[in-house]
Design a protein around this motif. Structure first.
Motif, mmCIF file in Angstrom:
data_model
loop_
_atom_site.group_PDB
_atom_site.id
_atom_site.type_symbol
_atom_site.label_atom_id
_atom_site.label_comp_id
_atom_site.label_asym_id
_atom_site.label_seq_id
_atom_site.Cartn_x
_atom_site.Cartn_y
_atom_site.Cartn_z
ATOM 1 N N VAL A 138 19.241 55.954 43.506
ATOM 2 C CA VAL A 138 18.693 55.526 44.786
ATOM 3 C C VAL A 138 18.964 56.620 45.805
ATOM 4 C CG1 VAL A 138 18.845 53.836 46.652
ATOM 5 C CG2 VAL A 138 19.019 53.080 44.267
ATOM 6 N N THR A 139 17.916 57.161 46.392
ATOM 7 C CA THR A 139 18.067 58.248 47.357
ATOM 8 C C THR A 139 17.568 57.866 48.749
ATOM 9 O OG1 THR A 139 15.915 59.155 46.677
ATOM 10 C CG2 THR A 139 17.873 60.018 45.565
ATOM 11 N N ASP A 140 17.017 56.676 48.888
ATOM 12 C CA ASP A 140 16.452 56.227 50.163
ATOM 13 C C ASP A 140 17.019 54.851 50.490
ATOM 14 O OD1 ASP A 140 14.970 55.423 52.320
ATOM 15 O OD2 ASP A 140 13.038 55.425 51.284
ATOM 16 N N ASP A 141 17.908 54.800 51.487
ATOM 17 C CA ASP A 141 18.567 53.537 51.830
ATOM 18 C C ASP A 141 17.612 52.488 52.378
ATOM 19 O OD1 ASP A 141 21.095 54.144 50.962
ATOM 20 O OD2 ASP A 141 21.825 54.815 52.920
ATOM 21 N N SER A 142 16.408 52.883 52.765
ATOM 22 C CA SER A 142 15.428 51.887 53.218
ATOM 23 C C SER A 142 14.866 51.084 52.052
ATOM 24 C CB SER A 142 14.282 52.574 53.970
ATOM 25 O OG SER A 142 13.396 53.225 53.068
ATOM 26 N N LEU A 143 15.012 51.619 50.839
ATOM 27 C CA LEU A 143 14.465 51.018 49.618
ATOM 28 C C LEU A 143 12.951 50.798 49.707
ATOM 29 C CD1 LEU A 143 17.161 48.303 48.693
ATOM 30 C CD2 LEU A 143 17.112 50.736 48.115
ATOM 31 N N ALA A 144 12.281 51.584 50.530
ATOM 32 C CA ALA A 144 10.839 51.413 50.723
ATOM 33 C C ALA A 144 10.083 51.556 49.406
ATOM 34 C CB ALA A 144 10.327 52.419 51.742
ATOM 35 N N PHE A 145 10.593 52.369 48.498
ATOM 36 C CA PHE A 145 9.931 52.591 47.217
ATOM 37 C C PHE A 145 9.907 51.337 46.343
ATOM 38 C CE2 PHE A 145 14.376 53.491 46.758
ATOM 39 C CZ PHE A 145 14.731 53.026 45.509
ATOM 40 N N LEU A 146 10.687 50.323 46.711
ATOM 41 C CA LEU A 146 10.740 49.088 45.931
ATOM 42 C C LEU A 146 9.815 47.992 46.443
ATOM 43 C CD1 LEU A 146 14.599 48.729 45.382
ATOM 44 C CD2 LEU A 146 12.904 49.534 43.729
ATOM 45 N N ARG A 147 9.201 48.188 47.604
ATOM 46 C CA ARG A 147 8.470 47.099 48.258
ATOM 47 C C ARG A 147 7.375 46.496 47.389
ATOM 48 N NH1 ARG A 147 9.230 45.669 53.374
ATOM 49 N NH2 ARG A 147 10.511 47.013 54.710
ATOM 50 N N ASP A 148 6.713 47.298 46.606
ATOM 51 C CA ASP A 148 5.579 46.808 45.820
ATOM 52 C C ASP A 148 5.912 46.659 44.341
ATOM 53 O OD1 ASP A 148 3.912 46.742 48.085
ATOM 54 O OD2 ASP A 148 3.519 48.889 47.892
ATOM 55 N N GLN A 149 7.211 46.666 44.005
ATOM 56 C CA GLN A 149 7.612 46.510 42.610
ATOM 57 C C GLN A 149 8.189 45.102 42.390
ATOM 58 O OE1 GLN A 149 9.424 49.750 40.416
ATOM 59 N NE2 GLN A 149 9.566 50.975 42.286
ATOM 60 N N PRO A 150 7.978 44.523 41.198
ATOM 61 C CA PRO A 150 8.613 43.239 40.882
ATOM 62 C C PRO A 150 10.113 43.451 40.705
ATOM 63 C CG PRO A 150 7.441 44.098 38.966
ATOM 64 C CD PRO A 150 7.122 45.017 40.102
ATOM 65 N N LEU A 151 10.916 42.704 41.445
ATOM 66 C CA LEU A 151 12.362 42.914 41.499
ATOM 67 C C LEU A 151 13.074 41.809 40.730
ATOM 68 C CD1 LEU A 151 12.463 43.807 45.286
ATOM 69 C CD2 LEU A 151 12.469 45.402 43.354
ATOM 70 N N MET A 152 13.704 42.179 39.631
ATOM 71 C CA MET A 152 14.263 41.195 38.720
ATOM 72 C C MET A 152 15.658 40.740 39.111
ATOM 73 S SD MET A 152 11.926 40.572 36.503
ATOM 74 C CE MET A 152 10.828 40.692 37.911
ATOM 75 N N LYS A 153 16.528 41.689 39.472
ATOM 76 C CA LYS A 153 17.898 41.297 39.834
ATOM 77 C C LYS A 153 18.596 42.481 40.486
ATOM 78 C CE LYS A 153 20.635 42.534 35.759
ATOM 79 N NZ LYS A 153 21.703 42.128 34.848
ATOM 80 N N ILE A 154 19.729 42.174 41.115
ATOM 81 C CA ILE A 154 20.602 43.206 41.661
ATOM 82 C C ILE A 154 22.020 42.859 41.231
ATOM 83 C CG2 ILE A 154 20.746 41.962 43.866
ATOM 84 C CD1 ILE A 154 21.097 44.716 45.234
ATOM 85 N N LEU A 155 22.771 43.868 40.825
ATOM 86 C CA LEU A 155 24.169 43.632 40.465
ATOM 87 C C LEU A 155 25.038 44.644 41.176
ATOM 88 C CD1 LEU A 155 25.310 45.922 38.278
ATOM 89 C CD2 LEU A 155 23.898 44.616 36.688
ATOM 90 N N LEU A 156 26.281 44.249 41.428
ATOM 91 C CA LEU A 156 27.264 45.098 42.079
ATOM 92 C C LEU A 156 28.408 45.349 41.119
ATOM 93 C CD1 LEU A 156 27.347 43.345 45.575
ATOM 94 C CD2 LEU A 156 25.710 45.008 44.681
ATOM 95 N N GLN A 157 28.944 46.582 41.162
ATOM 96 C CA GLN A 157 30.005 46.959 40.232
ATOM 97 C C GLN A 157 31.249 47.346 40.998
ATOM 98 O OE1 GLN A 157 31.420 50.331 39.338
ATOM 99 N NE2 GLN A 157 32.813 49.155 38.045
ATOM 100 N N ASP A 158 32.367 46.754 40.614
ATOM 101 C CA ASP A 158 33.654 47.144 41.168
ATOM 102 C C ASP A 158 34.710 46.879 40.111
ATOM 103 O OD1 ASP A 158 36.265 46.821 42.852
ATOM 104 O OD2 ASP A 158 34.799 47.713 44.224
ATOM 105 N N ASP A 159 35.668 47.786 39.978
ATOM 106 C CA ASP A 159 36.689 47.631 38.945
ATOM 107 C C ASP A 159 37.698 46.541 39.277
ATOM 108 O OD1 ASP A 159 35.556 49.680 37.458
ATOM 109 O OD2 ASP A 159 36.810 51.231 38.370
ATOM 110 N N ASP A 160 37.727 46.094 40.525
ATOM 111 C CA ASP A 160 38.693 45.092 40.973
ATOM 112 C C ASP A 160 38.092 43.692 40.849
ATOM 113 O OD1 ASP A 160 40.548 43.501 42.215
ATOM 114 O OD2 ASP A 160 40.415 44.488 44.171
#
Length: 272
Positions: A138-160
Motif C-alpha cells: 500500500v503506497t497511497d493512504d487515501s486507498l483511492a485505488f480500492l474504490r472500485d474493487q470488491p473488498l473481501m476483508k481487512i486484517l491487522l497484525q500484531d505480535d502482542d
C-alpha cells in the motif's frame, strides 16, 4: 456418511513449513475418490492456494470448490468461477485502515483477486515469504485505488495478543457496518462483513450441493474456524487448536497440524 469436508489451511492442514503432508494428501485424495467434496475453507485468497489444490488434484476441477476470505467468497475451482461474495464497503475498510495506521499496526486488505499489505514487521515478512504469499504494498493512504474493487476483508497484525484483543474490541463500535471479528494464526485479528463467516459459507455451499448438515465435517484450529465447526455435523479441532475451538469441537485429534491431524480425522470418520 460425510459428503463434504471443509478444512482450514494454516495451522490445520498445513504443517509448520506450510506444506501438505503425504499422509494428509493421501487421505484427502481417498475421500475425493469415493465421491466426496474436500473444500479448503480459509481466510486466504483462492488464488494464493492454487499450488495446494494442484497437489490435492483439485485445481481446475468442476464440482470442487474453495471458500475464501473467511466466507467472503465461494469459488468453483474450474475456471476459478466466483459463485458468491459477501464484501465490505470502501468506507469501512478505509476507517479500519486509518485506525490501524494511527495505532501503528500493520495489516492486509484483500480484494477479490489481490492482496495489499502495509508496513509488515520482520516476523510478518518472514511468515508471508514462507507461504509464498504474493502481495502489493500500500503506497497511497487515501486507498483511492480500492474504490472500485470488491473488498473481501481487512486484517491487522500484531505480535502482542493483548493488542490484538484491544483492536478486536475497540474497532467494531467505531464503524457503521456490522462486522464479523475473528482471530487467526496467533498473529491476526480479522474483520469481515457480518454476513461472511466460514460456517455460513459452508452451509450455503452445502445447500447448493444438496448436502445436509449431518453430512458435513469441518476441521480447524482457531477462532475464525469456530463458525464452521459449530455449523457442521462433525466439528473437529486439531490437537494444536485453541482451548475455545477444542471445547466447541465434537472430536479433537491426537495429532497436531505438524503430524497429519487432518488425515487422522478423515481416516477415522470419512473413509468407507
Amino acid at each position: 456418511m460425510y459428503k463434504l469436508i471443509v478444512c482450514d489451511l494454516d495451522e490445520t492442514l498445513l504443517d509448520r513449513e506450510a506444506h501438505i503432508s503425504k499422509e494428509n494428501e493421501q487421505a484427502i485424495k481417498a475421500f475425493v475418490a469415493q465421491g466426496g467434496h474436500f473444500v479448503p475453507n480459509t481466510g486466504r485468497s483462492f488464488l494464493s492456494i492454487q499450488d495446494d489444490l494442484q497437489q490435492l488434484g483439485l485445481a481446475k476441477q468442476s464440482d470442487q470448490f474453495v471458500i475464501a476470505y473467511n466466507g467472503g467468497a465461494i469459488v468453483e475451482n474450474a475456471g476459478n468461477q466466483v459463485l458468491a461474495t459477501n464484501p465490505l464497503d470502501f468506507a469501512t475498510i478505509k476507517q479500519i485502515y486509518d485506525i490501524a495506521r494511527s495505532e501503528r499496526v500493520s495489516g492486509h486488505i484483500y480484494t477479490l483477486e489481490h492482496l495489499y499489505v502495509w508496513q509488515p514487521s520482520a516476523s510478518e515478512q518472514q511468515y508471508l515469504d514462507q507461504r509464498g504469499v504474493q502481495y502489493e504494498a500500500v503506497t497511497d493512504d487515501s486507498l483511492a485505488f480500492l474504490r472500485d474493487q470488491p473488498l473481501m476483508k481487512i486484517l491487522l497484525q500484531d505480535d502482542d495478543p493483548a493488542k490484538r484483543q484491544a483492536l478486536a474490541e475497540s474497532i467494531p463500535p467505531q464503524v457503521a457496518t456490522p462486522l464479523a471479528t475473528t482471530f487467526s494464526s496467533g498473529r491476526y485479528v480479522e474483520f469481515n462483513h457480518v454476513a461472511a463467516d466460514k460456517g455460513k459459507a459452508t452451509l450455503q455451499l452445502a445447500a447448493k450441493l444438496g448436502i445436509t448438515t449431518a453430512e458435513i465435517m469441518a476441521l480447524g484450529d482457531n477462532s475464525n474456524d469456530l463458525a464452521m465447526i459449530k455449523a457442521a455435523g462433525l466439528g473437529v479441532s486439531v490437537q494444536n487448536g485453541t482451548a475455545e475451538v477444542k471445547a466447541a469441537a465434537d472430536y479433537v485429534t491426537t495429532a497436531d497440524h505438524a503430524h497429519s491431524g487432518v488425515a487422522e480425522a478423515i481416516e477415522k470418520f470419512a473413509l468407507h
